[in-house]
Design an enzyme around this catalytic site. Sequence first.
Site, PDB file in Angstrom:
ATOM      1  N   ARG A  27       0.819  -1.222   0.000  1.00 56.41           N
ATOM      2  CA  ARG A  27       0.000   0.000   0.000  1.00 56.41           C
ATOM      3  C   ARG A  27       0.846   1.263   0.000  1.00 56.41           C
ATOM      4  O   ARG A  27       0.317   2.356  -0.190  1.00 56.41           O
ATOM      5  CB  ARG A  27      -0.910   0.015   1.237  1.00 56.41           C
ATOM      6  CG  ARG A  27      -1.851  -1.141   1.304  1.00 56.41           C
ATOM      7  CD  ARG A  27      -2.713  -1.050   2.540  1.00 56.41           C
ATOM      8  NE  ARG A  27      -3.730  -0.043   2.388  1.00 56.41           N
ATOM      9  CZ  ARG A  27      -4.938  -0.266   1.891  1.00 56.41           C
ATOM     10  NH1 ARG A  27      -5.258  -1.477   1.494  1.00 56.41           N
ATOM     11  NH2 ARG A  27      -5.803   0.705   1.775  1.00 56.41           N
ATOM     12  N   ASN A 101      -3.931   7.617   7.279  1.00 60.12           N
ATOM     13  CA  ASN A 101      -3.965   7.354   5.835  1.00 60.12           C
ATOM     14  C   ASN A 101      -4.988   8.314   5.261  1.00 60.12           C
ATOM     15  O   ASN A 101      -6.082   8.442   5.796  1.00 60.12           O
ATOM     16  CB  ASN A 101      -4.393   5.900   5.593  1.00 60.12           C
ATOM     17  CG  ASN A 101      -4.651   5.604   4.125  1.00 60.12           C
ATOM     18  OD1 ASN A 101      -4.127   6.284   3.257  1.00 60.12           O
ATOM     19  ND2 ASN A 101      -5.458   4.587   3.866  1.00 60.12           N
ATOM     20  N   GLU A 485      -3.208  -1.905 -21.921  1.00 63.92           N
ATOM     21  CA  GLU A 485      -2.832  -2.603 -20.692  1.00 63.92           C
ATOM     22  C   GLU A 485      -1.375  -3.087 -20.774  1.00 63.92           C
ATOM     23  O   GLU A 485      -0.621  -2.992 -19.792  1.00 63.92           O
ATOM     24  CB  GLU A 485      -3.808  -3.769 -20.462  1.00 63.92           C
ATOM     25  CG  GLU A 485      -3.537  -4.644 -19.267  1.00 63.92           C
ATOM     26  CD  GLU A 485      -3.587  -3.916 -17.921  1.00 63.92           C
ATOM     27  OE1 GLU A 485      -3.967  -2.742 -17.874  1.00 63.92           O
ATOM     28  OE2 GLU A 485      -3.196  -4.534 -16.929  1.00 63.92           O
ATOM     29  N   LYS A 489       1.512  -1.874 -18.136  1.00 62.99           N
ATOM     30  CA  LYS A 489       2.321  -2.802 -17.346  1.00 62.99           C
ATOM     31  C   LYS A 489       3.808  -2.502 -17.546  1.00 62.99           C
ATOM     32  O   LYS A 489       4.589  -2.510 -16.599  1.00 62.99           O
ATOM     33  CB  LYS A 489       2.049  -4.267 -17.757  1.00 62.99           C
ATOM     34  CG  LYS A 489       0.717  -4.813 -17.360  1.00 62.99           C
ATOM     35  CD  LYS A 489       0.602  -5.207 -15.897  1.00 62.99           C
ATOM     36  CE  LYS A 489      -0.118  -4.170 -15.100  1.00 62.99           C
ATOM     37  NZ  LYS A 489      -1.524  -4.163 -15.059  1.00 62.99           N
TER      38      LYS A 489
HETATM   39  C1  F6R Z   1      -2.031  -1.038 -12.694  1.00 63.93           C
HETATM   40  C2  F6R Z   1      -2.863  -0.923 -11.524  1.00 63.93           C
HETATM   41  C3  F6R Z   1      -3.696   0.309 -11.376  1.00 63.93           C
HETATM   42  C4  F6R Z   1      -5.080  -0.039 -10.794  1.00 63.93           C
HETATM   43  C5  F6R Z   1      -5.858   1.244 -10.493  1.00 63.93           C
HETATM   44  C6  F6R Z   1      -7.241   0.949  -9.979  1.00 63.93           C
HETATM   45  O1  F6R Z   1      -1.358  -2.251 -12.733  1.00 63.93           O
HETATM   46  O2  F6R Z   1      -2.883  -1.761 -10.686  1.00 63.93           O
HETATM   47  O3  F6R Z   1      -3.824   1.005 -12.573  1.00 63.93           O
HETATM   48  O4  F6R Z   1      -5.759  -0.830 -11.711  1.00 63.93           O
HETATM   49  O5  F6R Z   1      -5.158   1.995  -9.537  1.00 63.93           O
HETATM   50  O6  F6R Z   1      -7.204   0.222  -8.799  1.00 63.93           O
HETATM   51  P1  F6R Z   1      -8.480  -0.516  -8.248  1.00 63.93           P
HETATM   52  O7  F6R Z   1      -8.823  -1.602  -9.216  1.00 63.93           O
HETATM   53  O8  F6R Z   1      -8.092  -1.037  -6.914  1.00 63.93           O
HETATM   54  O9  F6R Z   1      -9.567   0.514  -8.178  1.00 63.93           O
END
Ligand code: F6R
Length: 616
Positions: A27, A101, A485, A489
């Site tokens: 995190r 946080n 995507e 990555k």
């Molecule tokens: C890329 C990645 C981010 C998340 C984005 C949304 O690999 O992990 O782009 O997809 O921050 O996160 P969530 O799905 O948790 O809302």
Amino acid sequence: MCGIVGYVGQKQALEVVVAGLRRLEYRGYDSAGVAVIADGTLAVRKRAGKLVNLETLLGSDPMPDSTTGIGHTRWATHGGPTDRNAHPHVSEDGRVAVIHNGIIENFALLRAELEAIGVTLSSDTDSEVAAHLLSAELVRTDGDLPEAMRRVCRRLEGAFTLLAIDRATPDLVVGARRNSPLVVGVGDGENFLASDVAAFIEHTREALELGQDQVVAITPDAVVVTDFDGQPVDATVFHVDWDASAAEKGGYDLFMLKEIAEQPKAVADSLRGRITAGHRLQLDEMRIDESVLREVSKVVVIACGTAAHAGMVAKYAIEHWTRIPVEVELASEFRYRDPIVGPDSLVIAISQSGETMDTLMALRHAKSQGARTLAICNTVGSTIPRESDAVLYTYAGPEVAVASTKAFLTQIVAAYLIGLYLGQVRGTMFEDEIRRILDELADMPRRVDLVLDTTEPVRALARELVAAPSVLFLGRHVGYPVALEGALKLKELAYMHAEGFAAGELKHGPIALIEDGVPVVVVVPSPRGRAVLHDKIMSNVQEVRARGAVVIAIAEEGDEAVAAFADHIIRIPAVPTLMQPLVATVPLQVFACEMATARGLDVDQPRNLAKSVTVE
Ligand code: F6R
């Protein structure tokens, strides 16, 4: 963003808290710190950098025994990633330690107010004000920490999870939340607070969801939840259905490699229980009335990053199956452009974590406009599903690597199920058509497995291209979001310039980027599907090849036409067009992972990133 752990019980708090931080480090990893109460005093240790730096410090400067403690792993917002800005922050009188946080938006005002009464602040953070305000309220409330916390929270603006301990009440940890995650782990003679269940899963799988604007006080034997005004609240109990091993590397060198390998299971688990023996779709979680779904005139998908790419894939399928217009909007843009949504809109929020602030705020805006809201989410008990009218969980299990992999595939699957369900409910699809597509989906775990069995060529290629300054990705139709995507990555893991384009758009500008030796990864549509897509992309491939690009084709088995134009071919199983993203994405994940490894980078914790983005 920022991992938070609190413990009170019979065990050594430091051990519990540091183990929890290890599980939450995804995190944020700009700094880490802990505080415990021992013999009526607070002991605090904190260090900039990854958790390992704190652990080294604890080795040379041990902490006293204690059964009450808090810990924090930080993703910096206000104030650089330094020792002095690391949490916990302690009040000037040394009485309370606080971790935070989120972002306290009115911190400048509060800071000025504190300075005006002579308080010396010792960090550049927004968070520290909470420690000083709490210590002042403790005096006014005669040492009542939960009440002091409520009073402070009523003064704070923005998003926050706060945990605090007071040296005068050694068996108590108090937490509060507004717009940032906080869950309670309920143990036997011990209780936990954390941003995510992963922090306490090795101790208990019984958890409580906290709602907005709530304060929780934990002692070894009790959990008391109130709202910010002190009214008692019944928190929702939930059972975590995965165990600690699911959040461990399980023999893999990297969480990302483990999570890539788990994709067949994640897809299978996300389908399980949702297809009846008669091959009909049964979504028990869909708490939106069928009559409402029949009236939906448009679907709007809100999401960020990888989840937004899943939404883009889903648009092709949902529009095709239901003939309902689908808009896909980056959640961070949505509410600022006065979007047209209302009671006949179905807004689908896609989020692995369920805590992404941009997505949450977009969701709230959609609700305020009267839209029906549906979450696709991987994290039970998180805020986005809780605030949506209905939720379809993706059963991918915990995703720990910062770069999303298995969540992406399962988000596509979940969105497809919603599309098919709409088709079923609205009668826009024949039953045998739905059955055929469900059978195709059910076969995808096997197909993804086949891709995973043959990743060596793609790894070798990544190593070969390790020095490339830039990689471009092209796709058409559902291959376009896959290209985006693949580029995302590579950027986030290998820190390379990478861009994804709709292949047809290339000639409208980006083709100027092509020069001798530039690697271009092309997601080739199936020639058996809509042949025109295949033909068009073949032309695009020739255009870049003619200008010196090194073409890497991701093409299905049996597509021999690509051989004439590609320098390298990565084979994927032949599947129907709309299923192709589920197999074509996997080599791109492996490519980025291997490239980052070859470049000596930290794959699971790339620089500047954090898994759960809980600030706007
Ligand atoms: C890329 C990645 C981010 C998340 C984005 C949304 O690999 O992990 O782009 O997809 O921050 O996160 P969530 O799905 O948790 O809302």
